[in-house]
Design a protein around this motif. Structure first.
Motif, PDB file in Angstrom:
ATOM      1  N   ALA B  28       0.834  -1.198   0.000  1.00 55.83           N
ATOM      2  CA  ALA B  28       0.000   0.000   0.000  1.00 55.83           C
ATOM      3  C   ALA B  28       0.874   1.255   0.000  1.00 55.83           C
ATOM      4  N   ARG B  29       1.917   1.220   0.820  1.00 53.36           N
ATOM      5  CA  ARG B  29       2.867   2.331   0.860  1.00 53.36           C
ATOM      6  C   ARG B  29       3.491   2.592  -0.516  1.00 53.36           C
ATOM      7  N   ALA B  30       3.862   1.488  -1.149  1.00 49.38           N
ATOM      8  CA  ALA B  30       4.472   1.603  -2.476  1.00 49.38           C
ATOM      9  C   ALA B  30       3.483   2.239  -3.450  1.00 49.38           C
ATOM     10  N   GLN B  31       2.219   1.834  -3.342  1.00 50.82           N
ATOM     11  CA  GLN B  31       1.193   2.399  -4.211  1.00 50.82           C
ATOM     12  C   GLN B  31       1.022   3.898  -3.934  1.00 50.82           C
ATOM     13  N   VAL B  32       1.057   4.278  -2.664  1.00 50.44           N
ATOM     14  CA  VAL B  32       0.963   5.702  -2.322  1.00 50.44           C
ATOM     15  C   VAL B  32       2.102   6.452  -2.998  1.00 50.44           C
ATOM     16  N   GLN B  33       3.300   5.889  -2.899  1.00 50.40           N
ATOM     17  CA  GLN B  33       4.461   6.571  -3.476  1.00 50.40           C
ATOM     18  C   GLN B  33       4.371   6.674  -4.991  1.00 50.40           C
ATOM     19  N   THR B  34       3.892   5.591  -5.601  1.00 51.80           N
ATOM     20  CA  THR B  34       3.712   5.617  -7.052  1.00 51.80           C
ATOM     21  C   THR B  34       2.719   6.703  -7.440  1.00 51.80           C
ATOM     22  N   GLN B  35       1.619   6.746  -6.713  1.00 47.35           N
ATOM     23  CA  GLN B  35       0.559   7.710  -7.024  1.00 47.35           C
ATOM     24  C   GLN B  35       1.005   9.151  -6.804  1.00 47.35           C
ATOM     25  N   ILE B  36       1.805   9.340  -5.761  1.00 51.97           N
ATOM     26  CA  ILE B  36       2.297  10.698  -5.503  1.00 51.97           C
ATOM     27  C   ILE B  36       3.246  11.126  -6.616  1.00 51.97           C
ATOM     28  N   ALA B  37       4.094  10.182  -7.018  1.00 56.59           N
ATOM     29  CA  ALA B  37       5.099  10.508  -8.039  1.00 56.59           C
ATOM     30  C   ALA B  37       4.442  10.767  -9.387  1.00 56.59           C
ATOM     31  N   ALA B  38       3.416   9.983  -9.709  1.00 61.61           N
ATOM     32  CA  ALA B  38       2.747  10.142 -10.994  1.00 61.61           C
ATOM     33  C   ALA B  38       1.248   9.998 -10.787  1.00 61.61           C
ATOM     34  N   PRO B  39       0.611  11.069 -10.332  1.00 63.81           N
ATOM     35  CA  PRO B  39      -0.817  10.971 -10.008  1.00 63.81           C
ATOM     36  C   PRO B  39      -1.631  10.611 -11.239  1.00 63.81           C
ATOM     37  N   ASP B  40      -2.709   9.897 -11.016  1.00 60.52           N
ATOM     38  CA  ASP B  40      -3.640   9.544 -12.073  1.00 60.52           C
ATOM     39  C   ASP B  40      -4.304  10.836 -12.562  1.00 60.52           C
ATOM     40  N   ALA B  41      -3.885  11.285 -13.738  1.00 59.70           N
ATOM     41  CA  ALA B  41      -4.289  12.613 -14.218  1.00 59.70           C
ATOM     42  C   ALA B  41      -5.808  12.745 -14.333  1.00 59.70           C
ATOM     43  N   GLU B  42      -6.471  11.697 -14.798  1.00 56.95           N
ATOM     44  CA  GLU B  42      -7.930  11.766 -14.946  1.00 56.95           C
ATOM     45  C   GLU B  42      -8.616  11.901 -13.591  1.00 56.95           C
ATOM     46  N   ALA B  43      -8.151  11.083 -12.643  1.00 60.97           N
ATOM     47  CA  ALA B  43      -8.790  11.071 -11.334  1.00 60.97           C
ATOM     48  C   ALA B  43      -8.646  12.408 -10.626  1.00 60.97           C
ATOM     49  N   TRP B  44      -7.583  13.147 -10.958  1.00 61.61           N
ATOM     50  CA  TRP B  44      -7.324  14.412 -10.265  1.00 61.61           C
ATOM     51  C   TRP B  44      -7.457  15.609 -11.195  1.00 61.61           C
ATOM     52  N   ARG B  45      -8.194  15.407 -12.270  1.00 59.79           N
ATOM     53  CA  ARG B  45      -8.314  16.449 -13.267  1.00 59.79           C
ATOM     54  C   ARG B  45      -8.972  17.724 -12.734  1.00 59.79           C
ATOM     55  N   TYR B  46      -9.951  17.565 -11.875  1.00 55.19           N
ATOM     56  CA  TYR B  46     -10.724  18.728 -11.437  1.00 55.19           C
ATOM     57  C   TYR B  46     -10.354  19.203 -10.035  1.00 55.19           C
ATOM     58  N   THR B  47      -9.502  18.447  -9.386  1.00 54.22           N
ATOM     59  CA  THR B  47      -9.266  18.728  -7.980  1.00 54.22           C
ATOM     60  C   THR B  47      -7.787  18.849  -7.707  1.00 54.22           C
ATOM     61  N   SER B  48      -7.437  19.903  -7.005  1.00 53.78           N
ATOM     62  CA  SER B  48      -6.051  20.032  -6.598  1.00 53.78           C
ATOM     63  C   SER B  48      -5.931  19.555  -5.162  1.00 53.78           C
ATOM     64  N   LEU B  49      -4.839  18.874  -4.900  1.00 52.89           N
ATOM     65  CA  LEU B  49      -4.609  18.365  -3.555  1.00 52.89           C
ATOM     66  C   LEU B  49      -4.028  19.416  -2.623  1.00 52.89           C
TER      67      LEU B  49
END
Ligand code: ADP
Ligand code: MG
Lengths: 251, 432
Positions: B28-49
């Protein structure tokens, strides 16, 4: 009670009311007849304050007040009521809640106490009977999925509940079969009183067999071009409206 | 990237964790790191973190014990449910809960307890795949700590609704709580779950909850989720649903509160003739933003799904509806209908709506529809002509719009309560 003087109103570029005069005294019933598109609904809407019309001239006073300066709800508080030609469906808005909000808003504006739930329900059941309406109506959403006839009856039911001083019935008879027409007319007649006036907009003399008017007016091209007694309605029934253009009475 | 703000949401791994859990959390940690490094552009298209990250949330390893049962009074809905499970800042609070006399075959535990005494039982219940889940579900898994474990045996029936309350109280530091719930209904089991998110006080905090649900054959779950947190709260919640043959899941998702919220609903049909009905109502006003992301997977034939979401947005509110229905190649006779309707009450209100159907089978019935509109002037005039003020008339029309969703709640008490809440919120809404 209502004095309309030289009223002019436009929708967009188009002038619909072109200097209309009408005086209604307490207790009187006025029928307004006229061809389609002559401005009958426009008159009803302008008097009740609907957006989308620009009053470009003339005046309308009601109960001593400048009617045209008031918000729609203030006009209702003064005792004006419009039975819509096309009642609006309000899905999700419960009828009982709506009726209670309307009645209590008017009572409050007049400095009367709001009705409690029990008195309200008693009152409403009494009025339902007059219009031969089923109590199940109270649980439904306002006009949503109602048949044409049900919608019209519901308008008169609201009028019976709100007891206006001046009611404008805009083609309440169109689309009603003869039984429904009788029920609606009985409902209207039950509300007749020396203090209450009505403007009955209709196409057909038929309704006026049931609701006896004191005056009949012909509205054409944005003006009242003829006024008379009940016999005018009978005459119109035979002549139709073809004569209007022929006589060139309207501009 | 280990210094990324989100990494600080994670507690230290418990040294005593069983090996399988350590492996899962590492994944899960690895997945978090992957997602942080290369966020899913579609999933975060409308929202800034950014707004979320700026708050500097940290996990607090602290059980709040100062609360008395009557502290709950202000958040309880009188007459709603006799049984409830309360989590305070993500931790099970038995002293505030009421779980007596459960019917036979209904087992209710805290995740902490089960992890401590029977960790292998949790292992079979955790179905979320750490390597594929969205960012915040991965974060939650990596920080797995406490939650509700509700198990219904075959044919067990929980007739009275169970209320699952997430109560949050602000601490000195902006804190994040990440409860993880596991709900498993055996074949033919039935239950009603009312999941609530509420705040005591108006502190800034964050909840990142995950609820995993598995429905056996013919199981029926009614799931009502009411998010009414304070206007300072940050809210994230993820649902992962798996349905066996003939099971029925019906949910209502109400998003009224919080400053920033994001709800992800991931559903999966595992066998034929299952039905999934997702409904939602969101209200975003002032500076609120509220996001819904749906991922409905018709992986097998003959299943039915409905996605019906409505939104009312006013002031400078912003909402996102991002709904996706995926029909697999072999999922013939899939039946899906998605709709998203929105009322915008002010010129600055904003909605991004993106319903998508991804259909890979040829014999299906799928549809979607979206509307964005304002209050209709003729409706408003009708009400005003009856003496009703413009403000009340607008509120009545909004409530009428909302009613399609609210009236599907299982209890009259709840319907009235929610109508009232929506009405109150709209009282403060600026109309232009
Ligand atoms: N909202 C509107 N927009 C454009 N034209 C309108 C509108 N309302 C009325 N009109 C026009 O004004 C005229 C009078 O309409 P109306 O008052 O409805 O007539 P009546 O009720 O006598 O049949 C018609 O020509 C109609 O097309
Ligand atoms: Mg008309």
């Amino acid at each position: 009670m209502l004095v309309v003087n030289g009223l002019r109103a436009t929708v967009g570029e188009k002038e619909i009311l072109q200097g209309l005069n009408l005086t209604v005294n307490p207790g009187e019933i006025h029928a307004i007849m006229g061809p389609n598109g002559s401005g009958k609904s426009t008159l009803a809407h302008v008097l009740s304050g609907r957006d989308g019309y620009t009053v470009t001239g003339g005046s309308a006073t009601f109960a001593g007040q400048d009617l045209l300066a008031l918000e729609p709800e203030q006009r209702a508080h003064l005792g004006l009521f419009l039975a819509f030609q096309y009642p609006v469906e309000l899905p999700g808005v419960n009828n009982t809640y709506f009726l209670k909000a309307a009645l209590n808003s008017i009572r409050k504006a007049r400095g009367e106490t709001e009705l409690d739930a029990v008195s309200f329900l008693r009152l409403i059941k009494e009025k339902l009977k007059i219009l031969h309406l089923d109590e199940s109506l109270l649980k439904r959403a306002v006009n949503a999925g109602f048949s044409g006839g049900e919608k019209k009856r519901n308008e008169i039911f609201q009028m019976a509940l709100l007891e206006p001083k001046l009611a404008i019935l805009d083609e309440t008879d169109s689309g009603l079969d003869i039984d429904a027409l009788r029920v609606v007319a009985d409902g209207v007649n039950a509300l007749r009183s020396p203090e209450r006036s009505m403007i009955v907009v209709t196409h057909y003399q038929r309704l006026l067999d049931y609701i006896q008017p004191d005056f009949v007016h012909v509205l054409a091209k944005g003006q009242i071009i003829r006024s008379g007694g009940k016999e005018l309605a009978l005459e119109l029934e035979t002549t139709g409206y073809g004569w209007i253009d022929a006589e060139g009475l309207a501009a | 990237m280990t210094d990324h703000a989100l990494m600080s949401w994670l507690p230290q791994l418990a040294p005593a964790a069983p090996a399988w859990l350590a492996t899962l959390q590492a994944a899960a940690r690895a997945q978090v790191q992957t997602q942080i490094a290369a966020p899913d552009a579609e999933a975060w298209r409308y929202t800034s973190l950014n707004h979320l990250l700026e708050q500097g949330f940290v996990p607090i390893d602290e059980t709040i014990t100062a609360l008395q049962p009557d502290d709950l009074d202000e958040v309880l809905i009188p007459g709603l449910a006799s049984r409830r499970v309360v989590f305070v800042n993500g931790r099970y609070a038995p002293e505030l809960s009421a779980t007596e006399a459960l019917p036979p075959g209904v087992h209710l535990d805290s995740l902490r307890d089960v992890l401590a005494h029977d960790p292998d039982a949790v292992r079979v219940l955790l179905t979320a795949e750490p390597a594929t889940v969205p960012l915040f579900m991965a974060l939650n898994l990596a920080g797995l700590d406490d939650g509700l474990v509700l198990r219904l045996d075959r044919a067990a029936i929980l007739a009275q609704p169970l209320e699952l309350i997430h109560l949050s109280i602000g601490l000195d530091q902006p804190s994040v709580a990440q409860p993880h719930h596991l709900i498993v209904l055996g074949d033919g089991a039935q239950a009603t779950l009312v999941e609530r998110y509420v705040s005591l006080g108006a502190a800034v905090y964050c909840t990142n909850a995950v609820i995993e649900i598995q429905l056996g054959r013919d199981a029926v779950l009614t799931h009502e989720r009411l998010q009414t947190e304070s206007q300072n709260a940050f809210h994230l919640s993820g649902l992962s649903l798996r349905q066996d043959a003939n099971s029925r899941y019906q949910s209502v998702n109400l998003g009224l509160g919080s400053r920033w919220s994001r709800t992800e609903l991931l559903t999966q049909f595992c066998a034929a003739h299952a039905e999934c009905d997702l409904r939602g109502l969101y209200l975003a006003g002032d500076d609120q933003r509220i996001d819904y992301h749906l991922d409905v997977n018709h992986a097998v034939p003959n299943c039915t799904s409905r996605e019906t979401f409505k939104g009312i947005i006013y002031g400078k509110g912003r909402a996102v509806f991002d709904g996706r229905v995926v029909v697999a190649k072999d999922a013939q006779k899939s039946d899906a209908a998605m709709s998203n309707q929105n009322l915008l009450l002010s010129p600055q209100a904003e909605i991004d709506t993106k319903p998508q159907l991804e259909i890979n089978a040829d014999d299906v019935r799928c549809s979607h529809g979206t509307t964005v509109g304002q209050i209709e002037p003729e409706k408003l005039f009708y009400l005003r002509s009856r003496g009703i003020s413009a403000a009340l008339a607008r509120r009545m029309l909004c409530l009428g719009f909302a009613d399609e969703i609210i009236h599907t709640l299982h209890s009259e008490t709840l319907r009235e309560h929610l109508s009232e809440q929506v009405g109150q919120r709209l009282e403060s809404a600026p109309w232009d």
